[in-house]
Structure formats: C-alpha cells, structure tokens
Design a protein around this motif. Structure first.
Motif, PDB file in Angstrom:
ATOM      1  N   PHE A 147      14.059  -3.643  -3.538  1.00 35.97           N
ATOM      2  CA  PHE A 147      13.090  -4.159  -2.582  1.00 35.97           C
ATOM      3  C   PHE A 147      12.013  -3.088  -2.449  1.00 35.97           C
ATOM      4  CE2 PHE A 147      15.014  -1.517   0.769  1.00 35.97           C
ATOM      5  CZ  PHE A 147      16.306  -1.407   0.293  1.00 35.97           C
ATOM      6  N   VAL A 148      10.761  -3.508  -2.467  1.00 30.09           N
ATOM      7  CA  VAL A 148       9.677  -2.552  -2.685  1.00 30.09           C
ATOM      8  C   VAL A 148       8.731  -2.380  -1.502  1.00 30.09           C
ATOM      9  CG1 VAL A 148       9.725  -2.858  -5.177  1.00 30.09           C
ATOM     10  CG2 VAL A 148       8.270  -4.349  -3.786  1.00 30.09           C
ATOM     11  N   SER A 149       8.963  -3.083  -0.398  1.00 30.45           N
ATOM     12  CA  SER A 149       8.050  -2.952   0.740  1.00 30.45           C
ATOM     13  C   SER A 149       7.988  -1.515   1.257  1.00 30.45           C
ATOM     14  CB  SER A 149       8.476  -3.894   1.871  1.00 30.45           C
ATOM     15  OG  SER A 149       8.406  -5.235   1.465  1.00 30.45           O
ATOM     16  N   GLY A 150       9.169  -0.874   1.381  1.00 28.86           N
ATOM     17  CA  GLY A 150       9.188   0.505   1.860  1.00 28.86           C
ATOM     18  C   GLY A 150       8.478   1.442   0.910  1.00 28.86           C
ATOM     19  N   GLY A 151       8.667   1.229  -0.405  1.00 29.27           N
ATOM     20  CA  GLY A 151       8.002   2.069  -1.392  1.00 29.27           C
ATOM     21  C   GLY A 151       6.498   1.916  -1.341  1.00 29.27           C
ATOM     22  N   LEU A 152       6.014   0.680  -1.207  1.00 31.26           N
ATOM     23  CA  LEU A 152       4.571   0.462  -1.110  1.00 31.26           C
ATOM     24  C   LEU A 152       4.009   1.105   0.154  1.00 31.26           C
ATOM     25  CD1 LEU A 152       4.236  -3.248  -2.284  1.00 31.26           C
ATOM     26  CD2 LEU A 152       3.534  -1.191  -3.523  1.00 31.26           C
ATOM     27  N   SER A 153       4.787   1.049   1.248  1.00 29.35           N
ATOM     28  CA  SER A 153       4.347   1.687   2.487  1.00 29.35           C
ATOM     29  C   SER A 153       4.225   3.198   2.304  1.00 29.35           C
ATOM     30  CB  SER A 153       5.325   1.364   3.611  1.00 29.35           C
ATOM     31  OG  SER A 153       4.973   2.038   4.802  1.00 29.35           O
ATOM     32  N   ARG A 154       5.252   3.819   1.686  1.00 27.27           N
ATOM     33  CA  ARG A 154       5.197   5.261   1.456  1.00 27.27           C
ATOM     34  C   ARG A 154       4.073   5.634   0.493  1.00 27.27           C
ATOM     35  NH1 ARG A 154      10.964   4.511   1.990  1.00 27.27           N
ATOM     36  NH2 ARG A 154      11.183   4.064  -0.243  1.00 27.27           N
ATOM     37  N   PHE A 155       3.809   4.759  -0.495  1.00 23.76           N
ATOM     38  CA  PHE A 155       2.701   4.992  -1.413  1.00 23.76           C
ATOM     39  C   PHE A 155       1.381   4.992  -0.649  1.00 23.76           C
ATOM     40  CE2 PHE A 155      -0.663   3.635  -4.255  1.00 23.76           C
ATOM     41  CZ  PHE A 155      -0.436   4.388  -5.399  1.00 23.76           C
ATOM     42  N   GLY A 156       1.204   3.995   0.215  1.00 21.01           N
ATOM     43  CA  GLY A 156      -0.045   3.913   0.981  1.00 21.01           C
ATOM     44  C   GLY A 156      -0.244   5.099   1.905  1.00 21.01           C
ATOM     45  N   ILE A 157       0.821   5.545   2.558  1.00 18.36           N
ATOM     46  CA  ILE A 157       0.719   6.708   3.447  1.00 18.36           C
ATOM     47  C   ILE A 157       0.403   7.961   2.641  1.00 18.36           C
ATOM     48  CG2 ILE A 157       2.031   8.209   5.008  1.00 18.36           C
ATOM     49  CD1 ILE A 157       3.541   5.647   5.895  1.00 18.36           C
ATOM     50  N   GLY A 158       1.052   8.091   1.462  1.00 16.16           N
ATOM     51  CA  GLY A 158       0.757   9.223   0.601  1.00 16.16           C
ATOM     52  C   GLY A 158      -0.677   9.216   0.109  1.00 16.16           C
ATOM     53  N   LEU A 159      -1.192   8.027  -0.194  1.00 12.07           N
ATOM     54  CA  LEU A 159      -2.580   7.904  -0.621  1.00 12.07           C
ATOM     55  C   LEU A 159      -3.538   8.330   0.489  1.00 12.07           C
ATOM     56  CD1 LEU A 159      -4.720   7.001  -2.655  1.00 12.07           C
ATOM     57  CD2 LEU A 159      -4.444   4.655  -1.808  1.00 12.07           C
ATOM     58  N   ALA A 160      -3.194   7.969   1.736  1.00  8.11           N
ATOM     59  CA  ALA A 160      -4.025   8.388   2.862  1.00  8.11           C
ATOM     60  C   ALA A 160      -4.088   9.911   2.946  1.00  8.11           C
ATOM     61  CB  ALA A 160      -3.468   7.810   4.166  1.00  8.11           C
ATOM     62  N   GLY A 161      -2.930  10.565   2.767  1.00  7.18           N
ATOM     63  CA  GLY A 161      -2.923  12.022   2.781  1.00  7.18           C
ATOM     64  C   GLY A 161      -3.744  12.610   1.653  1.00  7.18           C
ATOM     65  N   TRP A 162      -3.654  12.014   0.465  1.00  8.15           N
ATOM     66  CA  TRP A 162      -4.429  12.500  -0.683  1.00  8.15           C
ATOM     67  C   TRP A 162      -5.924  12.373  -0.426  1.00  8.15           C
ATOM     68  CZ3 TRP A 162      -7.843  10.403  -4.251  1.00  8.15           C
ATOM     69  CH2 TRP A 162      -8.084  11.179  -5.396  1.00  8.15           C
TER      70      TRP A 162
END
Length: 243
Positions: A147-162
C-alpha cells in the motif's frame, strides 16, 4: 542512492532493499489488479475497502458490508501472521515469502478463471498482509510495499524539505513501491484481459522465485529489512514503523 543519518546502510544493502521493494510491490500490484477486476474489491488497498465498507454501512447494505469487513480483518490477520513468521525465524525472508507463495497458490486453485470467491479473496488478502512483514524498512527509511499512500506522503514531505534547501535524499526511495505497484497493476490488468487462466499464477510464481533468491541473502542482511530486527545495537527497545 545516498542515505543520510547516523546509521547509513551499505550501498549494496540499499540496492538489495530497492530490488525487494520493486518486486514485492509489483506482485502486490498484479494481485490487486486481478482481484479488483474480478471482484471490484481490493486485496491490498484497505483504504479503498474501508471507504466501500463505510458507504455500504451508510446505505444499510449489510450483505455488501460483511464481506468487506472480513477482507479488512483478513488483511490485519495476514500482517499478524507475517510478523509472527518474521519473529519466529529471526528476520528471515525465505520462510515468509514461501508462506505467501503458498497462500497465492491456494487462492489461484480455488478461484474460477474469471471471478473470485470469498475464500479466494480472503486467501489473497492474507497473502498481501503477510508480505508486508518481509520489507518494512531500508536502512533507517520506513517502507510500505503493498500500500503506497504512506510512501507517497513521505515522498511529498521529503520533497518539501528539498525545496526548502534540505539536501538529505533518502526520501526519494519512497517512490519505488509506487512505481512498482503501478507497473505491476498494469501487468496484472494485461494478464487478466489476455490470459485469465494464469493471471493469478504469475504473481504466485514471481513470489516463489523471490523466495528462492532470498536463500542466497545472508541472515544478518535479511534482518536489516524488518522492523523487529533493525534497531541499532544497544537500543533500549525495539522500534516500529507505520505503513
């Protein structure tokens, strides 16, 4: 792909973990696509089933609600079963993935070519739930493979930091399960449309092949991919992750 932090894993461990994530998520995608086309229910996406359950309850459609509730409970039971296997085998992937292979084979055996009975659906959700225990993290990065919702959320948060200047890059790996599930679901759809008779046997064979390949992975390497055995040496208690 570089990782940052006090417990940076070796590059070959990252590569092995990414490979496991891709294959496991592709198998989940194939299985989910075939299951959804045949039954209009999900076998690895419990968020969708929860929404369907809520709508059925809200409309008073109890005959539709009960099977959905059983699927959700079956997925949780599968996670529990997978976790027990990982603990009892001290983090080894091979017994767990072999069990998942057997569950997928049983589902394929009891399922007609163009439909899914409730027992077959329950076997599939058990398999998908159990498969999650095989890869819960890569190094210090929490992962979710079916299930990928959590992974996409962590990706988006990481992108915000980048975007704000943070140059840690471990968050990029969160896109891997999503890509794997997308490709797997496309493949599963093609299999169901063109080769219904073997559509469920393909993810079963892929899981069996992956189980065989993990025999070559040293035990201490296998432990690094599961939450219960990946805490740093000397930690006072085991750490867990959310999917």
């Amino acid at each position: 792909m570089p990782f940052d932090g006090p417990h940076r894993p070796e590059p070959n461990i990252v590569g092995i973990g990414v490979g496991l994530a891709v294959v496991l998520s592709m198998i989940a995608g194939m299985t989910d696509a075939v299951g959804f086309i045949r039954s209009r229910d999900f076998v690895s996406f419990m968020t969708g089933n929860t929404t369907h359950l809520a709508i059925a309850v809200g409309q008073g459609l109890w005959r539709e609600a009960l099977p959905l509730l059983l699927l959700i409970l079956g997925f949780v039971l599968g996670n529990t079963l997978g976790g027990l296997v990982v603990i009892l085998t001290r983090g080894r992937q091979t017994p767990l993935l072999s069990l998942v292979t057997l569950l997928l084979a049983a589902a394929a055996l009891v399922s007609p070519a163009n439909a899914l009975s409730l027992p077959a659906l329950l076997l599939l959700v058990l398999a998908m739930g159990a498969s999650n225990a095989g890869l819960q993290r890569i190094g210090g990065t929490a992962m979710s493979v079916s299930f990928v919702s959590g992974g996409l959320s962590r990706f988006g948060i990481g992108l915000a930091g980048w975007l704000m200047g943070e140059r840690r890059s471990g968050w990029v790996i969160q896109a891997v399960p999503w890509i794997g599930m997308l490709l797997g679901a496309i493949l599963g759809t093609e299999l169901e449309l063109r080769a219904q008779a073997v559509a469920l046997w393909v993810p079963c064979a892929a899981m069996g092949g992956l189980a065989f390949l993990t025999l070559a992975l040293p035990h201490e390497r296998q432990q690094g991919f599961t939450t219960v055995f990946s805490a740093p040496s000397g930690a006072g208690k085991r750490r867990s992750s959310t999917g």
